[in-house]
Design an enzyme around this catalytic site. Structure first.
Site, short mmCIF file in Angstrom:
data_model
loop_
_atom_site.label_atom_id
_atom_site.label_comp_id
_atom_site.label_asym_id
_atom_site.label_seq_id
_atom_site.Cartn_x
_atom_site.Cartn_y
_atom_site.Cartn_z
N SER A 134 62.10 15.62 7.35
CA SER A 134 62.37 14.50 8.25
C SER A 134 61.19 14.22 9.17
O SER A 134 60.48 15.13 9.60
CB SER A 134 63.60 14.82 9.11
OG SER A 134 63.76 13.90 10.17
N GLU A 136 61.53 13.53 12.10
CA GLU A 136 61.86 14.15 13.39
C GLU A 136 61.10 15.45 13.61
O GLU A 136 61.02 15.95 14.73
CB GLU A 136 63.37 14.39 13.49
CG GLU A 136 64.21 13.13 13.62
CD GLU A 136 64.14 12.50 15.01
OE1 GLU A 136 63.92 13.24 15.98
OE2 GLU A 136 64.30 11.27 15.11
N TYR A 158 67.70 19.62 15.81
CA TYR A 158 67.68 19.06 14.45
C TYR A 158 66.26 19.11 13.88
O TYR A 158 66.04 19.57 12.75
CB TYR A 158 68.18 17.61 14.48
CG TYR A 158 67.98 16.86 13.18
CD1 TYR A 158 68.94 16.92 12.17
CD2 TYR A 158 66.84 16.09 12.96
CE1 TYR A 158 68.76 16.24 10.98
CE2 TYR A 158 66.65 15.41 11.77
CZ TYR A 158 67.61 15.48 10.78
OH TYR A 158 67.43 14.82 9.60
#
Length: 343
Positions: A134, A136, A158
């Protein structure tokens, strides 16, 4: 021979789009599902009628070994994750168990079944592995745009868990010679996105406001910038990564940034409304540590895989609003019919 694929996270938007794509490519496809009585099974089956299912749980090592041994896949796509970032502050341990340790468990299952260890399950078959990493992971990015070599600085539990999953995938590639890749995907959306995600929250809110079912829409940081694309485009990149002669990690995005404000403008404008008349900022929806700017450097995925997105940002938001207008209208009409029947 017909290729066989196993997909975790089959009930998510990426899982269903990937299953459709692989079936069109001639694959036999299995979706890993925790419990055959899973309420999402029927919905996915309606979307992808040729899909088969196998029991398994990313928190249960033995079930993953059994699933891989049963399916005997050529390719495994690990899309399974708790993917709503704000939830990761509330349930950090659970998110870590699924998003980080779940990757390790699946890699171990593949290692055992494929013969990379002295296991009774060993078959000697090479299984190619895709890990859904990801953007992120970049978090407080050291550079913009972000590329495969950009240093990770995740800003949420996360993102931290995804970074572990990415690194352990690379480690198994380097330690055991496993064909294992990490797709560092930037934000990708669709009408199948969960309503808790901001783009779908906007499209659903716009549909309900247009149909007179609500008047206001609460949002958090509307100035956050993201590189948004269409999920149906991104699953093609996942597949291409596993078709290369040598495994490697790839950043996948559009290379263009848009703000939440841009998403609102496109969605409300599509139905002839001004977002300023309907949107208000709720401080409770602002993340504890915000990721302000994420934008992909797509040089490698374009040059090596020949991949590029086909749906632009404005078209994506219009697509989602149109789908939610139909969804909300049908749901509302069905509710009226139920009320009339009960009356």
């Amino acid at each position: 021979m017909t290729k066989r694929a196993l997909i975790t996270g089959i009930t998510g938007q990426d899982g269903s789009y990937l299953a459709e794509h692989l079936i069109r490519e001639g694959y036999q496809v299995w979706g890993l599902m925790r419990g055959q009585a899973n309420p999402h099974k029927m919905r996915v089956s309606r979307l992808v009628s040729e899909l088969s299912f196998v029991d398994g749980d990313l928190m249960d090592q033995a079930s993953l070994v059994s699933a891989v041994d049963l399916v005997q896949p050529d390719e495994v796509y690990n899309l399974g994750a708790i993917s709503f970032v704000p939830m990761s502050w509330q349930q950090a341990e659970l998110v870590t168990e699924v998003n980080a340790m779940g990757v390790l468990r699946m890699l171990e299952a593949i290692r055992m079944v494929s013969g990379l260890s002295n296991s009774r399950y060993a078959t000697g078959k090479q299984i190619r592995f895709y890990q859904a990493s990801s953007s992120e992971m970049f978090g407080k990015a050291a550079e913009t745009p972000q590329r495969e070599s950009t240093v990770f600085h995740p800003r949420s539990p996360y993102g931290v868990a995804k970074a572990y999953g990415h690194f352990i995938t690379r480690n198994y590639r380097e330690s055991f010679g496993m064909y294992a890749v990490g797709g560092i995907l930037f934000n990708h959306e669709s009408p199948r996105r969960g309503s808790e995600f901001v783009t779908r929250k906007i499209s659903l809110g716009v549909a309900r406001i247009k149909l007179g079912l609500q008047d206001k829409l609460a949002l958090g940081n509307i100035d956050a910038l993201r590189d948004w694309g269409f999920a149906g485009d991104y699953v093609r990149a996942m597949h291409l990564m596993l078709q290369q002669d040598r495994p490697g990690d790839y950043v996948v995005g559009t290379g263009r940034m848009h703000s939440v404000r841009d998403a609102m403008s496109a969605a409300f404008e599509h139905v002839g409304l001004d977002w300023r008349d309907h949107v208000y900022i709720d401080p409770a929806l602002v993340r504890p540590a915000e990721v302000e700017i994420l934008c992909a450097d797509t040089t490698r995925v374009r040059e090596e895989l020949g991949w590029k997105p086909e749906v632009d940002f404005a078209s994506l938001m219009r697509m989602m609003v149109d789908a939610d207008l139909k969804h909300v209208a049908t749901e509302h009409e069905y509710g009226d019919l139920l009320a009339a029947a009960s009356w």
